[in-house]
Design a protein around this motif. Structure first.
Motif, short mmCIF file in Angstrom:
data_model
loop_
_atom_site.label_atom_id
_atom_site.label_comp_id
_atom_site.label_asym_id
_atom_site.label_seq_id
_atom_site.Cartn_x
_atom_site.Cartn_y
_atom_site.Cartn_z
N PHE A 89 20.82 35.15 24.09
CA PHE A 89 21.60 34.73 25.26
C PHE A 89 20.80 33.76 26.12
O PHE A 89 21.32 32.75 26.58
N TYR A 90 19.53 34.07 26.35
CA TYR A 90 18.68 33.22 27.17
C TYR A 90 17.91 32.18 26.35
O TYR A 90 17.21 31.34 26.92
N ASN A 91 18.04 32.27 25.02
CA ASN A 91 17.41 31.30 24.13
C ASN A 91 15.91 31.18 24.39
O ASN A 91 15.35 30.07 24.48
N THR A 92 15.25 32.32 24.51
CA THR A 92 13.81 32.34 24.74
C THR A 92 13.26 33.67 24.24
O THR A 92 14.03 34.58 23.88
N SER A 93 11.96 33.80 24.23
CA SER A 93 11.35 35.04 23.76
C SER A 93 11.53 36.15 24.79
O SER A 93 11.57 35.90 26.00
N VAL A 94 11.62 37.39 24.31
CA VAL A 94 11.74 38.53 25.21
C VAL A 94 10.46 38.69 26.04
O VAL A 94 10.51 39.13 27.19
N ALA A 99 7.78 38.99 31.21
CA ALA A 99 6.77 38.46 32.14
C ALA A 99 7.39 38.00 33.44
O ALA A 99 6.77 38.08 34.51
N ARG A 100 8.64 37.54 33.38
CA ARG A 100 9.33 37.06 34.57
C ARG A 100 9.93 38.21 35.37
O ARG A 100 9.97 38.16 36.61
N ALA A 101 10.40 39.26 34.70
CA ALA A 101 11.16 40.32 35.36
C ALA A 101 10.30 41.52 35.77
O ALA A 101 10.58 42.17 36.79
N LEU A 102 9.28 41.84 34.98
CA LEU A 102 8.52 43.07 35.21
C LEU A 102 7.85 43.11 36.59
O LEU A 102 7.88 44.17 37.24
N PRO A 103 7.26 42.01 37.08
CA PRO A 103 6.66 42.08 38.43
C PRO A 103 7.65 42.47 39.52
O PRO A 103 7.30 43.22 40.44
N GLY A 172 21.88 39.14 47.68
CA GLY A 172 21.25 39.38 46.38
C GLY A 172 20.12 38.41 46.11
O GLY A 172 19.79 37.54 46.92
N GLY A 173 19.52 38.58 44.93
CA GLY A 173 18.41 37.74 44.54
C GLY A 173 17.08 38.29 45.02
O GLY A 173 17.02 39.22 45.82
N ALA A 174 16.01 37.69 44.52
CA ALA A 174 14.67 38.13 44.91
C ALA A 174 14.14 37.32 46.09
O ALA A 174 13.26 37.77 46.82
N TYR A 175 14.67 36.11 46.27
CA TYR A 175 14.31 35.24 47.38
C TYR A 175 15.35 34.13 47.47
O TYR A 175 16.12 33.92 46.51
N ASN A 276 21.84 41.87 42.18
CA ASN A 276 21.47 40.64 41.46
C ASN A 276 19.96 40.41 41.54
O ASN A 276 19.50 39.26 41.69
N TYR A 277 19.22 41.50 41.46
CA TYR A 277 17.76 41.44 41.59
C TYR A 277 17.16 41.26 40.20
O TYR A 277 17.39 42.07 39.31
N PRO A 278 16.35 40.21 39.98
CA PRO A 278 15.95 39.82 38.62
C PRO A 278 14.83 40.67 38.02
O PRO A 278 13.78 40.16 37.62
#
Length: 328
Positions: A89-94, A99-103, A172-175, A276-278
């Motif tokens: 769906f995101y056309n990228t590696s998990v 790395a983007r979502a875990l923090p 929503g969102g992180a910032y 909608n928090y990533p």
């Protein structure tokens, strides 16, 4: 050392069984995991779907003709090398998504856990020391009611009241989308403001749970002989409460605390989706919605690893802080 080795071997066995369960679960889901990517490739490159499906299989490292055993060996090999798969769906590696979502997830979990645990153990100990009185009944009743409220229901209420009705919190969102990430005071302030909703939705039910658990543990410890002995020695009530009762009542909660953090890696799917928090939960919900098998498998595996590591840490820390438990 023997205790450490035995627990490690036990958790390795649990890891293999749990990860194998993830593989079987996802592998038996209907449909081709490369189908979504193949549709995208066919539309972008204006080619036949069969040719696009073949390209999608190669991009994802999937051979539709290989056996289940071969796929399992490749899955375990990739996982042991730290490769969590590919998101169609995101056309990228998990790995990149993690790395983007875990923090963001760890940020919310750590603050929510600190707040809920700190307040919960205090309220629980206080309620137990006031057993039979009105304040004890009030705290216990409110904690029971709040604990029964699902976090996602609480998230909807927080979003409606504080974001829609009074506009005190962001929707929503992180910032803010119009801000560039930086270490400036203004950006950090916005990050904290956007995290208030998810933190409250997670922390409030947790706080109620810690309150009830601490109350039960405290009431049990207060009946122990060493508490009566301390009272006979003439120690002040404040000393007995803080050094004898509260410390001993907290010990069983330490294990629950570490394990709870592990489970929360994927347990806040609806909360993060509502805000909608990533975080990991948001992407986990998205993977289920769009049937992204690669992302689903990778996040499932991450959650399993998180729970197992948290369990190991909890067992080891509990054995270190409780003198009654020997590291054998």
């Amino acid at each position: 050392m023997n205790y450490f080795v035995n627990r490690l071997l036990y958790l390795l066995v649990v890891f293999v069984i749990a990860i194998s369960g993830v593989f079987v679960l996802v592998n038996n889901m209907p449909g081709d995991p490369a189908y979504g990517l193949a549709v995208y490739i066919a539309q972008q490159r204006n080619m036949q779907f069969e040719q696009a499906l073949e390209i999608a299989h190669k991009m994802m490292g999937i051979d539709p003709h290989e056996s289940v055993v071969t796929r399992y060996v490749k899955f375990m090999n990739n996982l042991l090398r730290g490769n969590f798969g590919y998101s169609t769906f995101y056309n990228t590696s998990v790995n990149e998504i993690i790395a983007r979502a875990l923090p963001w997830t760890l940020f919310v979990i750590s603050l929510a856990t600190f707040i809920s645990f700190s307040i919960g153990i205090y309220l629980g100990a206080f309620a137990a020391q006031k057993r039979g009185k009105t304040i004890d009944t009030l705290i216990s009743t409110l904690a029971s009611i709040i604990q029964a409220i699902p976090p996602f229901i609480l998230a909807v209420l927080i979003l409606f009241v504080f974001s829609v009705r009074f506009r005190l919190l962001p929707l929503g969102g992180a910032y803010p989308v119009d801000m560039e990430p930086s270490l400036s005071i203004s950006f950090i302030g916005k990050v904290l403001l956007h995290a208030v909703g998810p933190i409250l939705a997670v922390a409030i039910p947790q706080m109620a749970s810690w309150t009830l658990s601490m109350r039960g543990n405290t009431a049990q410890v207060m009946e122990e002989d060493f508490i009566r002995f301390a009272e006979m020695r003439g120690l002040a009530d404040s000393v007995i409460a803080s050094k004898y009762i509260r410390n001993n009542a907290m010990l069983p909660l330490v294990a629950s605390l570490a394990i709870g953090i592990g489970y929360m890696l994927g347990g806040q799917t609806l909360v993060e989706s509502i805000f909608n928090y990533p975080g990991i939960g948001f992407y986990f919900g998205k993977a289920i919605a769009v049937r992204d098998f690669g992302l689903l498998t990778g996040l499932f595996s991450l959650i399993v690893i998180g729970v197992i590591v948290a369990t190991f840490v909890a067992d080891f820390v509990y054995a270190l802080i409780d003198p009654r438990v020997k590291l054998k």
